[in-house]
Design a protein around this motif. Structure first.
Motif, PDB file in Angstrom:
ATOM      1  N   ILE A   1      27.680  44.325 -16.756  1.00  0.00           N
ATOM      2  CA  ILE A   1      26.619  43.129 -17.235  1.00  0.00           C
ATOM      3  C   ILE A   1      25.377  43.721 -17.516  1.00  0.00           C
ATOM      4  O   ILE A   1      24.696  43.274 -18.438  1.00  0.00           O
ATOM      5  N   LYS A   2      24.831  44.754 -16.757  1.00  0.00           N
ATOM      6  CA  LYS A   2      23.506  45.481 -16.947  1.00  0.00           C
ATOM      7  C   LYS A   2      23.564  45.821 -18.289  1.00  0.00           C
ATOM      8  O   LYS A   2      22.489  45.996 -19.088  1.00  0.00           O
ATOM      9  N   GLU A   3      24.756  46.671 -18.569  1.00  0.00           N
ATOM     10  CA  GLU A   3      24.928  47.670 -19.867  1.00  0.00           C
ATOM     11  C   GLU A   3      24.659  46.549 -21.006  1.00  0.00           C
ATOM     12  O   GLU A   3      23.843  46.415 -21.963  1.00  0.00           O
ATOM     13  N   ALA A   4      25.729  45.362 -21.164  1.00  0.00           N
ATOM     14  CA  ALA A   4      25.641  44.277 -21.916  1.00  0.00           C
ATOM     15  C   ALA A   4      24.039  43.746 -22.142  1.00  0.00           C
ATOM     16  O   ALA A   4      23.849  43.328 -23.095  1.00  0.00           O
ATOM     17  N   HIS A   5      23.402  43.346 -21.034  1.00  0.00           N
ATOM     18  CA  HIS A   5      22.311  43.140 -21.061  1.00  0.00           C
ATOM     19  C   HIS A   5      21.338  43.779 -21.861  1.00  0.00           C
ATOM     20  O   HIS A   5      20.426  43.294 -22.653  1.00  0.00           O
ATOM     21  N   ARG A   6      21.366  44.950 -21.377  1.00  0.00           N
ATOM     22  CA  ARG A   6      20.249  45.984 -22.170  1.00  0.00           C
ATOM     23  C   ARG A   6      20.527  46.123 -23.478  1.00  0.00           C
ATOM     24  O   ARG A   6      19.563  45.980 -24.246  1.00  0.00           O
ATOM     25  N   ASP A   7      21.902  46.093 -23.892  1.00  0.00           N
ATOM     26  CA  ASP A   7      22.262  45.993 -25.297  1.00  0.00           C
ATOM     27  C   ASP A   7      21.596  45.053 -26.134  1.00  0.00           C
ATOM     28  O   ASP A   7      21.348  44.646 -27.269  1.00  0.00           O
ATOM     29  N   ALA A   8      21.808  43.437 -25.361  1.00  0.00           N
ATOM     30  CA  ALA A   8      21.306  42.416 -26.084  1.00  0.00           C
ATOM     31  C   ALA A   8      19.842  42.208 -26.111  1.00  0.00           C
ATOM     32  O   ALA A   8      19.353  41.672 -27.315  1.00  0.00           O
ATOM     33  N   ARG A   9      19.290  42.693 -25.212  1.00  0.00           N
ATOM     34  CA  ARG A   9      17.852  42.562 -25.338  1.00  0.00           C
ATOM     35  C   ARG A   9      17.007  43.481 -25.982  1.00  0.00           C
ATOM     36  O   ARG A   9      15.913  43.429 -26.603  1.00  0.00           O
TER      37      ARG A   9
ATOM     38  N   PRO B   1      20.280  48.742 -29.278  1.00  0.00           N
ATOM     39  CA  PRO B   1      21.096  49.663 -28.614  1.00  0.00           C
ATOM     40  C   PRO B   1      21.070  51.074 -29.090  1.00  0.00           C
ATOM     41  O   PRO B   1      20.824  51.988 -28.325  1.00  0.00           O
ATOM     42  N   TRP B   2      21.106  51.365 -30.213  1.00  0.00           N
ATOM     43  CA  TRP B   2      21.005  52.731 -30.791  1.00  0.00           C
ATOM     44  C   TRP B   2      19.668  53.295 -30.484  1.00  0.00           C
ATOM     45  O   TRP B   2      19.752  54.552 -30.100  1.00  0.00           O
ATOM     46  N   LEU B   3      18.650  52.698 -30.697  1.00  0.00           N
ATOM     47  CA  LEU B   3      17.235  53.283 -30.436  1.00  0.00           C
ATOM     48  C   LEU B   3      17.223  53.621 -28.901  1.00  0.00           C
ATOM     49  O   LEU B   3      16.828  54.685 -28.478  1.00  0.00           O
ATOM     50  N   ASP B   4      17.733  52.482 -28.042  1.00  0.00           N
ATOM     51  CA  ASP B   4      17.589  52.888 -26.618  1.00  0.00           C
ATOM     52  C   ASP B   4      18.326  54.062 -26.358  1.00  0.00           C
ATOM     53  O   ASP B   4      18.033  54.747 -25.498  1.00  0.00           O
ATOM     54  N   ASN B   5      19.672  54.229 -26.728  1.00  0.00           N
ATOM     55  CA  ASN B   5      20.278  55.346 -26.512  1.00  0.00           C
ATOM     56  C   ASN B   5      19.708  56.602 -27.178  1.00  0.00           C
ATOM     57  O   ASN B   5      19.825  57.566 -26.304  1.00  0.00           O
ATOM     58  N   LEU B   6      19.140  56.513 -28.271  1.00  0.00           N
ATOM     59  CA  LEU B   6      18.352  57.575 -28.877  1.00  0.00           C
ATOM     60  C   LEU B   6      17.393  58.215 -27.870  1.00  0.00           C
ATOM     61  O   LEU B   6      17.204  59.238 -27.520  1.00  0.00           O
ATOM     62  N   ARG B   7      16.699  56.994 -27.295  1.00  0.00           N
ATOM     63  CA  ARG B   7      15.581  57.449 -26.402  1.00  0.00           C
ATOM     64  C   ARG B   7      16.113  58.182 -25.012  1.00  0.00           C
ATOM     65  O   ARG B   7      15.588  59.102 -24.652  1.00  0.00           O
TER      66      ARG B   7
ATOM     67  N   GLN C   1      25.231  61.830 -28.718  1.00  0.00           N
ATOM     68  CA  GLN C   1      24.170  62.626 -27.777  1.00  0.00           C
ATOM     69  C   GLN C   1      24.142  64.002 -27.981  1.00  0.00           C
ATOM     70  O   GLN C   1      23.322  64.713 -28.176  1.00  0.00           O
ATOM     71  N   PHE C   2      25.270  64.675 -28.571  1.00  0.00           N
ATOM     72  CA  PHE C   2      25.331  66.136 -28.725  1.00  0.00           C
ATOM     73  C   PHE C   2      24.383  66.271 -30.287  1.00  0.00           C
ATOM     74  O   PHE C   2      23.685  67.285 -30.186  1.00  0.00           O
ATOM     75  N   LEU C   3      24.596  65.402 -30.900  1.00  0.00           N
ATOM     76  CA  LEU C   3      23.798  65.737 -32.167  1.00  0.00           C
ATOM     77  C   LEU C   3      22.462  65.558 -31.922  1.00  0.00           C
ATOM     78  O   LEU C   3      21.569  66.127 -32.490  1.00  0.00           O
TER      79      LEU C   3
END
Lengths: 109, 443
Positions: free
Chosen positions: B60-68, B71-77, B342-344
């Motif tokens: 749920i938290k993961e979906a919430h994070r993606d929605a708000r 996602p890709w920028l957050d992952n990048l960060r 992540q590796f890239l």
């Protein structure tokens, strides 16, 4: 009971949440989920992993706003309320839904 | 636009928003428990049922994070933070890889800039490959073959078809009056040379001293008619010519032989000095430079190979340690593409600084080379670190990033989590990392 539960159509949750808030006034997340399941005679099941993202989306678009408050059982809960923009939006979303439903019906008949 | 802004903003408030969501989900959980208790369930059963209804809090938290968020920028960060952290844990590894890469990229960029400036950039003369030098055919070591009779310059009437033009130039000095900075605005300005007025009609490109390697400040038209008649038969000049389109050097040589024979008949006094031999001018000038540069390029290939071998070895050593982490992440639901990204990101974090460092190194090398200015490398002034070199360094950095990142990524993301975890728990001395991370999985 569980057998005849239906999956919510993609994209309809936003509309249902808006309508619920319009009909019931400010509600917390749990209340919205219960209300929707109740109205649907328990034939749908609201998944929090879907509903919370939907709430966040609606909030970011400015259609609803959230505020912390106390629940009936005196628990601290976040209450969601329809904004003015949200109410206008609900009207147009409803129109769209009816139009779409009419088209689908017509095709199916 | 507003939505995007909200999402971007939420990225920087992740901690607070996560905390708020935790609290909200906690209250939802309690409401569910309350409702279950009202239905007459035992407290324990009420909590169990509530947990089932809510499902996985993490997802749920993961979906919430993606929605708000984005996602890709957050992952990048998150990848960036994680990578920086892991690099700081292993400063020696990071330093060695960084320097190795920087040296590899720097040296290659340096040699590429030489190649580009000296061999690849077009010469500032149209049809440079058609320019030839006319050497005098002399056997005797007492004569310079570089100078040929100036009569060829005058004999336009008999000039062969295959020769488009014959030219020469001489060096001399002038007293100059007036300002003559070499810039475009100088065109049309009048200057005085030895008290004679001249108008500037053009500005030569900078750094092109190709004709004989010296640098000239002014070019003036040469007036052959000003020469005393007595000098005509003995005067010698370095002769250059352009071969007309459609003629080969051999054809031109055959015609020039005829021309020389006719010249000998017309001026019997000049004799053997009128035989001419044609040689392509720039081939000659660049043959040596080309050899040098090919040697350098081979050295570059070698350095790059060594760089790759070195870095690959280091990564391999690190990889066995990484295996566990990757296995754990994929067991927790990280998709393969997620791991590859992540590796890239990780290798990009090495490749980009290495590329910048490498550019700096190649700049230093170029400055040194200029100061040293070795014989046999013409056009050194023409060698610069321009856009092409920047592009070259960036591509090298990106390619090395791909090679560095993709190899381990593909290998590790294919590994089956269970096998990897089992293996590592046998081999690893400290399992504390897994158990520590594992603790929240029970919550």
């Amino acid at each position: 009971m569980a057998e005849d539960r239906m999956n919510l159509l993609q994209g309809t949750l936003d509309l249902l949440v808006l309508q619920t808030l319009y009909a019931m006034g400010p509600m917390h997340g749990w209340g919205i989920a219960r209300r929707l399941e109740q109205v649907a005679d328990e034939r749908i099941r609201i998944n929090y992993g879907t509903m919370y993202p939907a709430l966040v989306r609606l909030e970011q678009r400015g259609w609803i706003r959230a505020e912390w408050g106390a629940s009936e059982n005196n628990r601290r809960a976040k209450f969601y309320a329809l904004t003015k923009v949200g109410r206008e939006r609900l009207e147009s979303e409803k129109r769209d839904w009816h139009a779409m439903a009419a088209i689908v019906d017509k095709v199916l008949e | 636009m507003g939505v995007f802004w909200n999402r971007l903003r939420s990225l920087f408030r992740n901690g607070r928003l996560d905390g708020e969501l935790d609290e909200e989900l906690e209250s939802v959980f309690q409401m569910e428990v309350d409702a279950n208790l009202e239905r007459g369930l035992s407290p324990e059963e009420a909590r169990r049922q509530a947990r089932i209804t809510l499902g996985s809090l993490e997802s749920i938290k993961e979906a919430h994070r993606d929605a708000r968020g984005i996602p890709w920028l957050d992952n990048l960060r998150r990848d960036t933070i994680q990578a920086v952290r892991s690099y700081r844990r292993t400063p020696l590894f990071t330093g060695v890889v960084l320097i190795t890469l920087a040296v590899g990229i720097g040296f290659s960029t340096f040699v590429f800039s030489l190649m580009d400036g000296i061999l690849l950039k077009p010469l500032p003369y149209p049809h440079a490959e058609k320019i030839v030098r006319l050497f005098r055919n002399v056997e005797s070591p007492f004569y310079l073959r570089e100078f040929a009779s100036s009569l060829y310059l005058e004999d336009r009437a008999n000039q062969p078809d295959s020769i488009e033009a014959v030219a020469t130039f001489r060096q001399s000095g002038f007293n100059m009056a007036g300002s003559g900075e070499p810039e475009r605005s100088a065109i049309g300005r009048k200057i005085l040379l030895d008290n004679k007025p001249f108008e500037i009609i053009g500005v030569m490109p900078e750094g092109e001293d190709l004709l004989d390697g010296s640098s000239y400040q002014l070019w003036l038209p040469l007036d052959l008619s000003a020469r005393p008649a007595a000098q005509r038969l003995t005067s010698m000049d370095p002769l250059y010519a352009r071969i007309r389109d459609g003629f080969s050097i051999d054809q031109a040589q055959a015609e020039v032989d005829l021309w020389a024979a006719r010249m000998r008949r017309t001026y019997p006094g000049v004799k053997e000095e009128l035989g001419l031999h044609i040689e392509p001018y720039f081939d000659d000038r660049f043959a040596e430079a080309e050899t040098h540069l090919w040697i350098l390029s081979s050295a570059v290939a070698l350095v790059l190979l060594l760089t790759c071998v070195n870095v690959a070895g280091l990564l391999l050593a690190r990889g066995s340690r990484r295996g566990r982490e990757v296995a754990l992440r994929s067991a927790l639901g990280a998709g393969r593409s997620r791991l590859v990204v992540q590796f890239l990101t990780e290798s990009l974090l090495l490749a980009v600084p290495a590329g910048i460092l490498g550019l700096g190194l190649s700049y230093l090398a170029l400055q040194t080379m200029r100061m040293w200015s070795p014989q046999g490398l013409p056009r050194l002034d023409n060698v610069t670190l321009g856009w092409l070199e920047l592009l070259f360094a960036v591509s090298l950095a990106l390619v090395s990033c791909l090679l560095l990142g993709l190899g381990p990524a593909l290998r590790d993301s294919r590994a089956r989590p269970m096998t990897a975890l089992k293996q590592s728990s046998l081999t690893s001395r400290n399992g504390s990392w897994i158990s520590r991370e594992g603790s929240w999985m029970n919550s």
